[in-house]
Scaffold this motif. Structure first.
Motif, short mmCIF file in Angstrom:
data_model
loop_
_atom_site.label_atom_id
_atom_site.label_comp_id
_atom_site.label_asym_id
_atom_site.label_seq_id
_atom_site.Cartn_x
_atom_site.Cartn_y
_atom_site.Cartn_z
N GLN A 133 -0.54 -11.22 3.69
CA GLN A 133 0.19 -12.04 2.87
C GLN A 133 1.32 -10.96 2.16
O GLN A 133 1.84 -11.75 1.78
CB GLN A 133 -1.02 -13.00 2.27
N THR A 135 2.11 -8.06 2.62
CA THR A 135 3.39 -7.28 3.60
C THR A 135 4.13 -8.35 3.83
O THR A 135 5.66 -8.72 3.52
CB THR A 135 2.49 -6.95 5.26
N GLN A 136 4.26 -9.63 4.54
CA GLN A 136 5.18 -10.68 4.65
C GLN A 136 6.09 -11.07 3.38
O GLN A 136 7.23 -10.90 3.11
CB GLN A 136 3.94 -12.06 4.62
N ARG A 139 8.76 -8.78 2.64
CA ARG A 139 9.28 -8.30 3.55
C ARG A 139 11.12 -8.92 3.13
O ARG A 139 12.34 -8.17 3.36
CB ARG A 139 9.56 -9.16 4.82
#
Length: 328
Positions: A133, A135-136, A139
């Motif tokens: 989560q 990491t997302q 982005r």
């Protein structure tokens, strides 16, 4: 190729140690058959009896046709040679992080057969449900800074951890955060400043490290990592490791603290999520069994080597006041 957890045959090298025993029990709990434990002394006897595994003194007696995966959990200075030999003999491996105590020590592994296809590096932070989560979220954000506090509870710093060749806390513990954060940003970060101390236990290695780095795109990464003689109120890995990752972006802020996640949006929104405590070794065993079936591992040798190169630069800066740049 192995296709089902119940058919996976696993060997664990270094099974008598803290990490090795955790790996062995995790794979058994994940449904694999732990067929062999490798341990040079009597520490593995009770675990072998518990799991119904054969105990062997060395990896020389292992045969790739009898195993789907070999897990290597040894002191960092020992692992590269053992892993290189196993790869060259055709085994598929899960190795404990880091891949070596330094980039020089990783050279023998870099030259091994199949290192980019048959090696998974065990950075367990990727197994926590919060990691995906964070990491997302990162982005599509303009990240300004990432701050990490990583604290591992230890009654003492002795045995292999006290060996200067192992690199101290930045290599043994802090590198978890170094690897994860470096997976979010491209390029070789510059080490702006680093301080280290051995005053908590008086061992011959850095026990407390604080470092500030900057990635080429301008993201500042501050890491505080230390071994603590005092238990943390909460933590990962059955409470012995406390982790906080604070991400500041122009669009908002995300704070990951052990099993909780908080997000503040730029224009006032706020939400939080709490995760049930989980066994990261068990989650990793599940992922490794998928790796056996052909999936790409969360951390490859190339990414693990990059983390080791960054840790090298952090340690070099700890002994020199000059700015240090990670070698490409």
């Amino acid at each position: 190729m192995m296709t089902a957890a119940g058919h996976a045959r696993v060997a664990v090298v270094g099974a008598g140690g803290w990490a090795g025993s955790r790996h062995a029990r995790a794979f058994a709990a994940a449904g694999a058959k732990v067929t062999v434990l490798v341990e040079k002394d009597g520490r593995g006897v009770a675990l072998a009896q518990e799991l119904g595994a054969q105990l062997m003194p060395t990896t020389a007696e292992l045969h790739p046709e009898h195993l789907d995966l070999v897990v290597v959990a040894l002191p960092t200075t020992v692992q590269p040679v053992i892993c290189a030999d196993l790869l060259n003999r055709g085994f598929r491996l899960l190795t404990e992080k880091p891949v070596a105590a330094d980039a020089e020590g990783a050279a023998v592994l870099a030259a091994a057969s199949g290192v980019n296809e048959r090696l998974m590096v065990g950075y367990t932070l990727h197994q926590h449900p919060a990691a995906a989560q964070v990491t997302q979220w990162i982005r599509d954000k303009n990240v300004i800074a990432v701050s990490v506090r990583s604290v591992a509870h230890k009654q003492n710093v002795n045995s292999w951890r006290a060996d200067p060749k192992e690199g101290g806390v930045a290599v043994v513990n802090g590198i978890h955060a170094i690897e994860l954060v470096s997976s979010w940003f491209e390029g070789d970060p510059k080490v702006l400043a680093t301080g280290a101390s051995s005053s908590l236990y008086g061992s011959p290695v850095p026990e407390h490290v604080v470092s500030t780095l900057e990635f080429p795109e301008g993201v500042v990464f501050t890491l505080q990592s230390y071994w603590s003689p005092w238990p943390e109120p909460q933590g990962l890995n059955q409470g012995d490791w406390s982790l906080t990752i604070d991400v500041l972006a122009s669009e908002g802020r995300m704070l990951w603290t052990n099993d909780s996640l908080h997000v503040w949006e730029r224009h006032g929104g706020h939400y939080e999520k709490t995760f049930e405590p989980s066994d990261l070794f068990l989650r990793q065993a599940d992922t490794a069994l998928k790796f056996c079936a052909g999936e790409t591992p969360p951390v490859t040798f190339a990414q693990a080597l990059r983390a080791t190169q960054i840790a090298d630069a952090v340690l070099a800066a700890a002994t020199s006041s000059a700015e240090t740049t990670v070698a490409p």
